[in-house]
Design an enzyme around this catalytic site. Structure first.
Site, PDB file in Angstrom:
ATOM      1  N   LYS A  68      47.206  29.220  52.631  1.00 15.72           N
ATOM      2  CA  LYS A  68      46.834  28.693  51.318  1.00 15.72           C
ATOM      3  C   LYS A  68      46.581  27.179  51.297  1.00 15.72           C
ATOM      4  O   LYS A  68      45.810  26.694  50.480  1.00 15.72           O
ATOM      5  CB  LYS A  68      47.918  29.051  50.290  1.00 15.72           C
ATOM      6  CG  LYS A  68      47.898  30.522  49.879  1.00 15.72           C
ATOM      7  CD  LYS A  68      48.948  30.780  48.805  1.00 15.72           C
ATOM      8  CE  LYS A  68      48.728  32.114  48.141  1.00 15.72           C
ATOM      9  NZ  LYS A  68      49.548  32.290  46.932  1.00 15.72           N
ATOM     10  N   ASP A 104      47.097  31.550  40.545  1.00 14.19           N
ATOM     11  CA  ASP A 104      48.470  32.049  40.451  1.00 14.19           C
ATOM     12  C   ASP A 104      49.138  31.685  39.125  1.00 14.19           C
ATOM     13  O   ASP A 104      49.858  32.505  38.540  1.00 14.19           O
ATOM     14  CB  ASP A 104      49.316  31.515  41.612  1.00 14.19           C
ATOM     15  CG  ASP A 104      49.047  32.265  42.910  1.00 14.19           C
ATOM     16  OD1 ASP A 104      48.587  33.425  42.843  1.00 14.19           O
ATOM     17  OD2 ASP A 104      49.288  31.699  43.989  1.00 14.19           O
TER      18      ASP A 104
END
Ligand code: ATR
Length: 281
Positions: A68, A104
């Site tokens: 990520k 997210d």
């Protein structure tokens, strides 16, 4: 160039990702001729993956652990949420630019909105347990809704470092948890404790403010020991599955030009898959 749009989820390992099931459901449901593939990309293989990205014709994809942060240098630009998170979970094209975003926090909030409607109408204070990437998404999301956030973490220094990135957030050690819980309208576990195969998060909810909502980002099992204890004590609970479902919407929209819906049917499909793994009722 392949003639149907292809998207991916890349991680290492990747075999247990439920994203192919989720995006595969939407592709079929909307009758879209597209593909969504799980790719096991090692940290050493990341540069080679991006070297052939255009030739492979990827429309974009999802990025998960451990890439990520590492994908960022390979992108032309990252959006505001990814900048705040210091991490990317979704990649798409904008014209000739390869863009990285982070959905997210959106997924975290949309899940709360769905499973605990109006949760933020009166909520003012949140306590987040943990100080990793998931905690960062939760604190970013909760600050955007105006809540003050107390971060409690085993390693105090990580809580202080993370809290230092956001006005309205404060870092603490786990010793402060009972005091902070007494004032909290929302308690969020962002650690992996309580996940199948890991020890439970051992906290005493007796100190928690009556009426507080308890949310876990763990979704295997769907009802973690923390959520069960909270339910038995009469608190509203929110499991972590919806965060996975809602964070996926934006990527699908970019890649396949359709905003997919998070429906009861989709949730049931994933719930059945999780129950098959955990044997939970
Ligand atoms: P992620 O990025 O997925 O959130 P992470 O960065 O590894 O994952 O963070 C995991 C979080 O769970 C951390 O806050 C970690 O606490 P430390 O910062 O002290 O390591 C917390 N955590 C993991 N295992 C734990 C345990 N056994 N007890 C308490 N906290 C734990």
């Amino acid at each position: 160039m392949p003639d149907i749009p292809r998207a991916f989820v890349m991680g290492h390992p990747i075999a247990h990702s439920r994203s192919p099931m989720l995006h595969g459901y939407w592709l079929k449901h909307y009758g879209i001729a597209g593909r969504y593939e799980a790719l096991d990309v090692t940290p050493e293989g990341l540069a080679a993956f991006f070297a052939t990205y255009r030739d492979e014709g990827w429309v974009g994809g999802n990025v998960t652990v451990p890439h990520k942060v590492a994908v960022i240098p390979f992108l032309d630009r990252i959006d505001e949420a990814a900048t705040a998170m210091g991490a990317v979970n979704t990649i798409w094209w904008e014209g000739d630019e390869l863009v990285g975003g982070n959905t997210d926090a959106f997924g975290f909030l949309a899940n709360l909105d769905e499973l605990a409607p109006d949760w933020d109408a009166t909520a003012r204070k949140a306590v987040i347990i943990g100080a990793g990437g998931a905690a960062r998404a939760a604190v970013y999301g909760l600050r955007s809704r105006g809540l003050s956030v107390a971060l409690c973490n085993r390693t105090l220094e990580r809580a202080l470092d993370l809290a230092g990135l956001f006005a309205g957030a404060a870092g603490h050690g786990m010793d402060r948890l009972p005091d902070l819980m007494a004032e909290a309208d929302l308690l969020v576990n962002t650690t992996s404790l309580g996940m199948a195969g890991k020890p439970p998060l051992e906290i005493d909810l007796a100190a928690l403010k009556p009426g507080a909502i308890v949310c876990d980002i763990v979704y295997v099992p769907l009802e973690t020991p923390l959520l069960k204890a909270a339910r038995l004590q009469g608190h509203r609970t929110v499991d972590g599955l919806g965060m996975l479902l809602h964070q996926a919407v934006e990527g699908f929209r970019h890649w396949f030009a359709r905003t997919p819906e998070v429906t009861r049917e989709l949730r049931s499909l994933l719930e059945d898959d999780i129950r098959a793994e955990t044997g939970n009722a």
